[in-house]
Design an enzyme around this catalytic site. Sequence first.
Site, PDB file in Angstrom:
ATOM      1  N   THR A 121      19.421  17.878  -4.615  1.00 27.85           N
ATOM      2  CA  THR A 121      19.309  19.308  -4.946  1.00 27.85           C
ATOM      3  C   THR A 121      18.387  19.756  -6.303  1.00 27.85           C
ATOM      4  OG1 THR A 121      21.450  20.473  -6.020  1.00 27.85           O
ATOM      5  CG2 THR A 121      21.581  18.464  -6.455  1.00 27.85           C
ATOM      6  N   ASP A 122      18.799  21.778  -5.624  1.00 27.76           N
ATOM      7  CA  ASP A 122      17.490  22.050  -6.830  1.00 27.76           C
ATOM      8  C   ASP A 122      18.550  21.394  -8.469  1.00 27.76           C
ATOM      9  OD1 ASP A 122      19.814  23.770  -5.801  1.00 27.76           O
ATOM     10  OD2 ASP A 122      18.872  25.447  -5.967  1.00 27.76           O
ATOM     11  N   GLU A 123      19.761  21.574  -8.320  1.00 24.45           N
ATOM     12  CA  GLU A 123      20.631  22.015  -9.571  1.00 24.45           C
ATOM     13  C   GLU A 123      20.271  20.995 -10.780  1.00 24.45           C
ATOM     14  OE1 GLU A 123      24.748  22.547  -9.151  1.00 24.45           O
ATOM     15  OE2 GLU A 123      23.737  23.510  -6.873  1.00 24.45           O
ATOM     16  N   TYR A 145      28.072  17.396 -12.869  1.00 20.53           N
ATOM     17  CA  TYR A 145      27.097  17.411 -11.120  1.00 20.53           C
ATOM     18  C   TYR A 145      26.115  17.244 -10.794  1.00 20.53           C
ATOM     19  CZ  TYR A 145      25.781  18.586  -5.655  1.00 20.53           C
ATOM     20  OH  TYR A 145      25.090  18.446  -5.609  1.00 20.53           O
ATOM     21  N   LYS A 149      23.705  13.504 -10.117  1.00 18.73           N
ATOM     22  CA  LYS A 149      22.801  13.489  -9.164  1.00 18.73           C
ATOM     23  C   LYS A 149      21.277  13.411  -9.696  1.00 18.73           C
ATOM     24  CE  LYS A 149      23.063  14.587  -5.779  1.00 18.73           C
ATOM     25  NZ  LYS A 149      23.311  14.171  -4.519  1.00 18.73           N
TER      26      LYS A 149
END
Length: 333
Positions: A121-123, A145, A149
């Site tokens: 994810t970009d997060e 989260y 990741k």
Amino acid sequence: MKLLVCGGAGFIGSNFVRQRLASSDDEIVVLDKLTYAGRRESLRDLEADARFAFVHGAIEDPEAVDHALAGAGAIVNFAAETHVDRSIAEPDAFVRTHALGTYVLLEAARKQGVRYLQVSTDEVYGSIEAGSFTESSPLEPSSPYSATKAGADLLVASYQRTFALETLICRGSNNYGPYQYPEKLIPLMILNAFHGDRLPVYGDGANVRNWLFVEDFASGISHVLEHGVPGETYNVGGPDESDNLTVVRRIIELSGADESLIEFVTDRPGHDRRYSLASEKVAALGWRAGTRFEQGIERTVAWYRENEWWWAPIRSGAYREYYERQYGTALAE
Ligand code: NAD
Ligand code: TYD
């Protein structure tokens, strides 16, 4: 090719499996724990296909993984806990699935010598006020989260360097489209708008997300799986950015609801202001996001309008308790 797709009963995984079965000769085995977010219903139209099989099990269970992986040439791992608000309330499962689960899959891939693609994810990059993240931007995750990741991404990279396992990482921006669990912004607002429930906007509603239609992410992952260079990471970003309030207002228009339903509520702790991905590297593999936000949001609202069979059991089940805990208000019956 035979693929093991972990987390294939979730939102993006089920769209990926549907697209692969329609556009290739692949055989696909889905391994999924069926958490609250995993649903066999999302694969219902694929169950009769002789090239499709489902195994119920967790990625952190080595026996289940070895069994499901038999004869496969690659693993595509979507399996994850994916909601930032839940990671703030109860981080436990995020650590177990992302750290231990990814490790068990990597070990199995190493033993059986199969290519491994991690869906990320970009997060993991954190928040960016201006400009866009490239694949070499530092990892500065904000939530449990995104931190877990990011940890999983680093473990994947270590297996490439240490054990020469062929690995790929795809970092997607915010996805939307059919089969998304209604805890995420877009389906939550669509279903609340249909029912005349309040539309809870966090903070000032000016947080910006880089929206990617789910079928475009699925095709981006396929491009990376087939043409990506082992050991490399690829950003897969959407074509449009929008702040949350603009997204909610468009959903109100498309669903015929009233603006007065918007309610500004307490902000999420550690809320990232803006995400934005530079996707030139995956574009060089021949991929582009074909769906602009305006088209994608119309298709998404129409899909939820036409597929009550899919979401009605969610809205009448344990989701109601989650909703009351998270928002302090009850949903309309
Ligand atoms: P989702 O929550 O809809 O689905 C996750 C799936 O994983 C479910 O079917 C669930 O049952 C399964 N799962 C969870 N823990 C498991 C475990 N321990 N073992 C086996 N299966 C397990 O998630 P999604 O939105 O489809 O996201 C899929 C992947 O894409 C995730 O890795 C996520 O981080 C990533 N991603 C999501 C977005 C987004 O906007 N939704 C954007 C970029 C990347
Ligand atoms: P979300 O769909 O949870 O995705 P992520 O946090 O992974 O980007 O949230 C998208 C944006 O919408 C984010 O800025 C938080 C905001 N949001 C709300 O304003 N209200 C809500 O009820 C939810 C779920 C999200």
